[in-house]
Scaffold this motif. Structure first.
Motif: not given
Length: 463
Positions: A44-55
């Motif tokens: 659907l074109g949505k990012y799978k993860e939030n940027v904050a979750d990568l930290l």
């Protein structure tokens, strides 16, 4: 130093809505995995993860730091954004720049813009080099100019004497800018500096000016008067100090030149008062209104004193304020009527329709300037001296041949046509100055009158 390692198979991310192409700039497996997670999207074109979750990632703890780090380890290209010029796809640096539908970009891509900036910078540098070479040559020519001070006309002599007093000792020993000459006259300093420049007694020196003082375009050099730096032009034999000392001993016999300089000075004195009144009441003079008023004041000063023209200015500014308050007007429109109001008010004074003019005292904030002080010292003229008295004080020489020459009917008609047109178009002062200039250059009256019509085409319009 970062290296391009090529496009990995896992660097292509496709969805039904989006297509992002990644080129990794690192061979670190953990960083590659981090970049894939950062750009990973669902169907659907949505990012799978939030940027904050990568930290956190190593020593990176803030989202802004992570976004900045991404630009160093991966190049992301959005295939939904195509450059209108080169057809390449746009390089994106953060998630918010991704487009959901394929489209031609409104603006050129960064690569094209960078190339254009490089070309523009090269052209700018080439123009700068050309201007620098031109100014260097001009400076050499300026330095070679010499002026014989013993042959200067009376008005230039007086102006130089006054300027020397205004900026002593810089006139003789150094350089100066127009902005440093405010003590010369109450207003319109640029007019008098230009007069000295045209007479080649002061000259600008490009090597001394700040950046941006000159512009060279298509071989034509223009300059900003308040930015250029001036120096006194040397005499062929005398030192600067000796040449300036010589001025005080010269006999001033050119009445027309002295009379013209007084009118220029007196008009500037009036403009200083007008500008102060306008500023105090929130009025703004545009260039055309300023020039027209200066010309009209100069004509009035052939009859009235500066102090009485100040009186008129005080009156008409208040008329303008009343006009500006009308629903059909405003301050801009009302201010533009000042030159006409000056002329009409003086007409009413002459007819006796309004009370006589009074001698206004010089305002405390408006000095007379070194040129005004010089007129007072040498000729006992000040702001309260009637203009008619000044005109009488400096008459033109009487020619015994004038009566015979004016018997020529052709000349009589030409003169009548000139004066009628000049008065009708309110160009009397300009016409007389042009006529006087032609006669001074040695033209006979017929040729001088013809040249006035060529130099002032407005005189040819119907009236």
């Amino acid at each position: 130093m970062l290296h391009l390692y090529g496009v990995l198979d896992s660097a292509l991310f496709f969805s039904r809505c989006l297509m992002v192409h990644l080129t990794f700039l690192t061979s670190d497996p953990e960083e590659i995995a981090l970049a894939q997670r950062y750009w990973a999207m669902d169907d659907l074109g949505k990012y799978k993860e939030n940027v904050a979750d990568l930290l956190p990632f190593r020593d990176i703890t803030l989202t802004a730091q992570l976004s900045a780090h991404m630009r160093t380890i991966v190049k992301a290209v959005d295939h939904n954004q195509q450059c209108p010029k080169c057809g390449n796809f746009e390089v994106v640096t953060n998630r918010s720049q991704i487009k959901r539908k394929a489209q031609v970009m409104r603006f050129k891509c960064d690569s094209c813009l960078g190339a254009e900036r490089a070309v523009a910078e090269a052209q700018r540098q080439e123009a700068a080099n050309e201007q620098s070479t031109f100014l260097a040559l001009l400076g050499e020519r300026r330095s070679a100019i010499r002026t014989e001070y013993s042959a200067l006309p009376a008005d230039i002599v007086l102006l130089l004497m006054a300027l020397d007093q205004a900026i002593d000792p810089r006139l003789a020993q150094g350089s100066f800018r127009e902005t440093e000459c405010s003590a010369l006259v109450p207003a319109c300093v640029g007019h008098f500096i230009k007069k000295l420049r045209d007479a080649q007694v002061i000259i600008d020196h490009p090597a001394l000016a700040a950046s941006g003082a000159y512009e060279l375009e298509e071989g034509e050099l223009s300059y900003y008067p308040k930015k250029v730096v001036y120096k006194l032009v040397p005499d062929p034999e005398l030192s600067n100090k000796a040449a300036l000392h010589l001025l005080s001993k010269m006999e001033l016999t050119d009445n027309a030149a002295i009379r013209g300089l007084w009118l220029d000075y007196a008009a500037a004195d009036c403009m200083a008062y007008l500008e102060n009144q306008c500023e105090f009441h929130g009025l703004s003079l545009d260039y055309d209104t300023h020039e027209e008023f200066y010309s009209s004041a100069r004509v009035a000063l052939q009859e009235y004193s500066v102090a009485r023209v100040w009186n008129v200015i005080w009156r008409i500014v208040r008329e303008v304020l009343v006009l500006a308050a009308r629903t059909y007007s405003n301050k801009t429109k009302a201010t533009a009527t000042l030159p006409g109001k000056l002329r009409r008010h003086l007409e009413k004074v002459e007819r006796g329709d309004v009370k006589p003019l009074e001698d206004w005292d010089r305002p405390d904030w408006q000095g007379s300037g070194t040129l005004g002080n010089l007129f007072t010292k040498l000729f006992s003229i000040n702001e309260k001296t009637p203009g008619a008295d000044v005109m009488t004080m400096f008459p033109d020489p009487v020619s015994h041949d004038d009566t015979l020459s004016m018997q020529d009917e052709t000349l009589r008609l030409a003169a009548h046509h000139l004066l009628s047109a000049a008065v009708a178009h309110d160009l009397a002062a300009n016409a007389l100055l042009c006529l006087a200039s032609g006669v001074k250059e040695g033209l006979d009256l017929n040729d001088a009158i013809s040249r006035v019509f060529k130099q002032l085409p407005g005189l040819n319009e119907p009236y």
